[in-house]
Write a protein that holds these residues in place. Structure first.
Motif, PDB file in Angstrom:
ATOM      1  N   VAL A 203       0.193 -12.734 -12.535  1.00 39.26           N
ATOM      2  CA  VAL A 203       0.611 -11.345 -12.777  1.00 39.26           C
ATOM      3  C   VAL A 203       0.142 -10.410 -11.659  1.00 39.26           C
ATOM      4  O   VAL A 203       0.793  -9.399 -11.372  1.00 39.26           O
ATOM      5  CB  VAL A 203       0.100 -10.874 -14.162  1.00 39.26           C
ATOM      6  N   LEU A 204      -0.963 -10.746 -11.001  1.00 41.19           N
ATOM      7  CA  LEU A 204      -1.512  -9.851  -9.972  1.00 41.19           C
ATOM      8  C   LEU A 204      -0.509  -9.492  -8.866  1.00 41.19           C
ATOM      9  O   LEU A 204      -0.463  -8.330  -8.449  1.00 41.19           O
ATOM     10  CB  LEU A 204      -2.791 -10.441  -9.369  1.00 41.19           C
ATOM     11  N   PRO A 205       0.310 -10.439  -8.385  1.00 43.92           N
ATOM     12  CA  PRO A 205       1.313 -10.030  -7.385  1.00 43.92           C
ATOM     13  C   PRO A 205       2.304  -8.998  -7.915  1.00 43.92           C
ATOM     14  O   PRO A 205       2.747  -8.114  -7.166  1.00 43.92           O
ATOM     15  CB  PRO A 205       2.014 -11.346  -7.032  1.00 43.92           C
ATOM     16  N   GLN A 206       2.646  -9.084  -9.210  1.00 36.59           N
ATOM     17  CA  GLN A 206       3.535  -8.082  -9.810  1.00 36.59           C
ATOM     18  C   GLN A 206       2.845  -6.724  -9.863  1.00 36.59           C
ATOM     19  O   GLN A 206       3.481  -5.682  -9.670  1.00 36.59           O
ATOM     20  CB  GLN A 206       3.951  -8.523 -11.221  1.00 36.59           C
ATOM     21  N   ALA A 207       1.547  -6.745 -10.128  1.00 35.03           N
ATOM     22  CA  ALA A 207       0.784  -5.496 -10.144  1.00 35.03           C
ATOM     23  C   ALA A 207       0.759  -4.871  -8.748  1.00 35.03           C
ATOM     24  O   ALA A 207       0.898  -3.656  -8.597  1.00 35.03           O
ATOM     25  CB  ALA A 207      -0.645  -5.764 -10.634  1.00 35.03           C
ATOM     26  N   LYS A 208       0.624  -5.704  -7.734  1.00 38.05           N
ATOM     27  CA  LYS A 208       0.597  -5.202  -6.364  1.00 38.05           C
ATOM     28  C   LYS A 208       1.936  -4.579  -5.998  1.00 38.05           C
ATOM     29  O   LYS A 208       1.986  -3.515  -5.362  1.00 38.05           O
ATOM     30  CB  LYS A 208       0.261  -6.332  -5.383  1.00 38.05           C
TER      31      LYS A 208
END
Length: 357
Positions: A203-208
């Motif tokens: 999910v972190l890449p989507q947050a970025k």
């Protein structure tokens, strides 16, 4: 989702506050840096099953968690994001009136009081390289109760980040908010805990991408982005669960002292659980090690030498979302401060989370 989940929503909110209350113990245990001494004091009280929390206050963690939840419910089923953010900001600012004896963090106080919820974008604050604390992570779990469906992941990401950076505009701070909310949604949906860490990393890449699209202090945020991700990657590797398939492995000897040492090693500045990355991390470590045992969860995530009320509030919320009140003595939470308010908002969160029709 069925009506049987209502109890899990109630347990998530109520037990989060119970964990907070126990970890805080009217300031005595939150700021006691010796987990073994805390465990001795718990034993002197007859153990977890015999503790009475009558007269014990919830800390700032629960007051702000309630503020988040009540704003989410007040916004209704189909709010615009700016409307929702203004409501959250108003609730954060207003709840500062209820901080006497609750040891709020200076970052939360200063930034919440500076919010201007009646102004356009008055819920936004500038980037600050010193706002990587756990104040956003400790209050966001209920966002995962509100946006619990897989198709609502984008909303969960956005709301957890924007509510988090109302006081903690630094990736280490607001990504902690994302982790707390995301893992709550996983808990509600019965995703096995050993899979959660891999889910967060995905999910972190989507947050970025969201941070880049939001166009607000993008350069500063990206410059400080990597710490949270690197710390979580290292932790998941240490437990052998980076693949989301393997069962977690713990040190052969992992008692109170050993856990204190590990929690310090996970921390940014020596106080385990006081930052946005390690508050949900220590809570997660407790969940992985405790299984369905409430008592074991308390021993690992509530009673330690770090920022114990924050890790407790987070871990207990996830546990309640999974297991309800299973094995928890009702006497433990009968005298809980704000119990009725917590039960009421939990049921309202359940209702507002359900699709219409």
């Amino acid at each position: 989702m069925t009506s049987g989940l209502i109890e899990n929503y109630v347990a998530a909110m109520v037990l989060s506050a119970v964990g907070d209350t126990l970890g805080y113990y009217n300031r005595k245990w939150e700021f006691l840096r010796d987990g073994q001494e805390i465990h001795r004091q718990v034993a002197q009280k007859g153990g977890l099953g015999n503790i009475s929390i009558a007269g014990w206050k919830v800390s700032d963690d629960t007051v702000m968690h309630l503020a988040t939840a009540e704003a989410l419910v007040a916004a209704g089923k189909h709010p615009s994001f700016p409307e929702l953010y203004s409501l959250i900001a108003k609730h954060y600012k207003d709840c500062m009136d209820d901080m006497d004896g609750r040891a709020p963090g200076s970052t939360c106080i200063q930034n919440a009081l500076g919010l201007q919820p009646d102004q356009p974008d008055g819920w936004r604050i500038p980037f600050n390289k010193n706002e990587g604390g756990c104040g956003a992570a400790m209050r966001s779990m209920c966002i995962g109760l509100r946006f619990c469906h897989p198709e609502q992941l984008d909303s969960l990401i956005q709301v957890s980040i924007e509510s988090g950076r109302m006081t903690h505009h630094h990736p280490t701070g607001y990504l902690g908010s994302l982790a707390s909310a995301l893992f709550t949604a996983y808990a509600v949906n019965r995703k096995p805990p050993h899979e959660w860490g891999k889910g967060l990393m995905e999910v972190l890449p989507q947050a970025k991408v969201y941070i880049q699209k939001s166009g607000y202090f993008v350069k500063e945020n990206l410059k400080h982005w990597s710490y949270f991700e690197e710390q979580w990657k290292k932790y998941l590797e240490s437990r052998g669960i980076s693949d989301g398939v393997s069962v977690p492995t713990f040190p052969t000897v992992y008692g109170v002292k050993e856990r204190d040492d590990v929690y310090v090693s996970l921390s940014y500045s020596g106080w385990g659980g006081s930052s946005g990355h390690d508050a949900p991390m220590i809570a997660y470590d407790g969940i992985l090690g405790a299984g369905n045992s409430w008592t074991e969860l308390a021993h690992r995530a509530f009673f330690h030498g770090g920022d114990s009320d924050s890790t407790a509030a987070i871990a207990a919320c996830w546990w309640g979302a999974m297991y309800g009140f299973k094995g928890v003595n009702v006497a433990l939470y009968r005298e809980l401060e704000y119990r009725e308010r917590l039960e009421k908002i939990a049921k309202a969160l359940y209702e507002v989370s359900q699709p219409e029709g």
